[in-house]
Design a protein around this motif. Structure first.
Motif, PDB file in Angstrom:
ATOM      1  N   GLN A  18      -0.706   8.528  -1.306  1.00 15.94           N
ATOM      2  CA  GLN A  18      -0.470   8.081   0.078  1.00 15.94           C
ATOM      3  C   GLN A  18       0.281   9.143   0.882  1.00 15.94           C
ATOM      4  O   GLN A  18      -0.093   9.482   1.995  1.00 15.94           O
ATOM      5  N   GLY A  19       1.334   9.667   0.274  1.00 14.77           N
ATOM      6  CA  GLY A  19       2.085  10.705   0.946  1.00 14.77           C
ATOM      7  C   GLY A  19       1.247  11.959   1.132  1.00 14.77           C
ATOM      8  O   GLY A  19       1.309  12.619   2.178  1.00 14.77           O
ATOM      9  N   LYS A  20       0.451  12.258   0.124  1.00 17.06           N
ATOM     10  CA  LYS A  20      -0.419  13.441   0.191  1.00 17.06           C
ATOM     11  C   LYS A  20      -1.416  13.316   1.342  1.00 17.06           C
ATOM     12  O   LYS A  20      -1.676  14.289   2.060  1.00 17.06           O
ATOM     13  N   ALA A  21      -1.981  12.112   1.510  1.00 17.01           N
ATOM     14  CA  ALA A  21      -2.934  11.906   2.614  1.00 17.01           C
ATOM     15  C   ALA A  21      -2.251  12.166   3.947  1.00 17.01           C
ATOM     16  O   ALA A  21      -2.811  12.820   4.832  1.00 17.01           O
ATOM     17  N   ARG A  38       6.324  12.140   1.078  1.00 14.87           N
ATOM     18  CA  ARG A  38       6.302  11.089   0.057  1.00 14.87           C
ATOM     19  C   ARG A  38       6.418   9.764   0.779  1.00 14.87           C
ATOM     20  O   ARG A  38       7.200   9.605   1.710  1.00 14.87           O
ATOM     21  N   GLN A  39       5.643   8.774   0.344  1.00 15.20           N
ATOM     22  CA  GLN A  39       5.709   7.456   0.972  1.00 15.20           C
ATOM     23  C   GLN A  39       6.263   6.446  -0.018  1.00 15.20           C
ATOM     24  O   GLN A  39       5.798   6.348  -1.147  1.00 15.20           O
ATOM     25  N   GLY A  40       7.261   5.712   0.423  1.00 15.35           N
ATOM     26  CA  GLY A  40       7.836   4.682  -0.420  1.00 15.35           C
ATOM     27  C   GLY A  40       8.013   3.390   0.331  1.00 15.35           C
ATOM     28  O   GLY A  40       7.419   3.182   1.395  1.00 15.35           O
ATOM     29  N   LYS A  41       8.818   2.519  -0.248  1.00 16.92           N
ATOM     30  CA  LYS A  41       9.046   1.202   0.341  1.00 16.92           C
ATOM     31  C   LYS A  41      10.506   1.052   0.749  1.00 16.92           C
ATOM     32  O   LYS A  41      11.394   1.586   0.099  1.00 16.92           O
TER      33      LYS A  41
END
Lengths: 83, 83, 83, 83
Positions: A18-21, A38-41
């Protein structure tokens, strides 16, 4: 009422598609100079009463049990500063 | 290298079923005193060079375009404090 | 035991930044011919016993209450075909 | 235009706290008979032209590279049936 924030991110060694996209998409939209994403919650918890040390310990335990998977994710807990 | 964090949360008036599920599950696992939970997204951006005002403005623009839907979500941008 | 799947997608008129990021990233990685991407959630529910019409109606109700926000999302419910 | 769906789920052996929260919350809302819940991601891709075998192979490659992390997630690709 106080607010406690639990941030949950994939561990650094776990690939985050997700973060890479997002990182790949940014330059196409004219945004440069971002070398990684980087994608997190993020969980915002409304806590009744005071945020005691005991309460924080309980929230850390909940973060470990219900908000994250400790095998693949790290989390941090902090009391939200009123902005 | 600096890190900039973009937090994206559903607007307060938008129902958040994910957060609600967590809020409902907490008492069953023995965690009390949490009156509400909201779940959002956290993006960590690695920024090359210095985080200038211009760079921050660019990241705010990216947050509005690619990281959030401003109709249903709010976002905040901040430079991550080294911990 | 049967499996019921609930797919939750943002309504078509709601902008989906996550899907947009993927759509923007694909050509950079050499994948062409994709004109749009939407990202949603998939829930797999393990159901005890038979999946009766009554049980499906109950799951639709749960999907509306706990798995989706009907103001911004659509959902579909189907019994998973054994593959 | 055709639609191809990529479903991404955590591998069965990877704990899924999001699904667990939903599973714990369901009984509190009066929904019984669900013994487990897993939450994953669903991507809907709009494909220009016909969905050839070559195109599907390309999408599988994109799913492996950009839509999932093969270390912790499984994915399936299928052409969406018009409903």
């Amino acid at each position: 009422m106080a607010r406690v924030v639990v941030d949950v991110m994939l561990k650094p060694e776990i690939l985050d598609p997700q973060g890479k996209a997002v990182a790949q998409a940014l330059p196409r939209l004219g945004f440069d100079g971002i070398s990684g994403v980087r994608q997190g919650k993020r969980f915002e918890l409304d806590v009744e009463g005071e945020v005691s040390e005991e309460r924080l310990a309980q929230i850390r335990s909940a973060a470990e049990t219900l908000l994250s998977n400790p095998v693949i994710e790290d989390f941090t807990v902090h009391v939200d500063d009123p902005r």
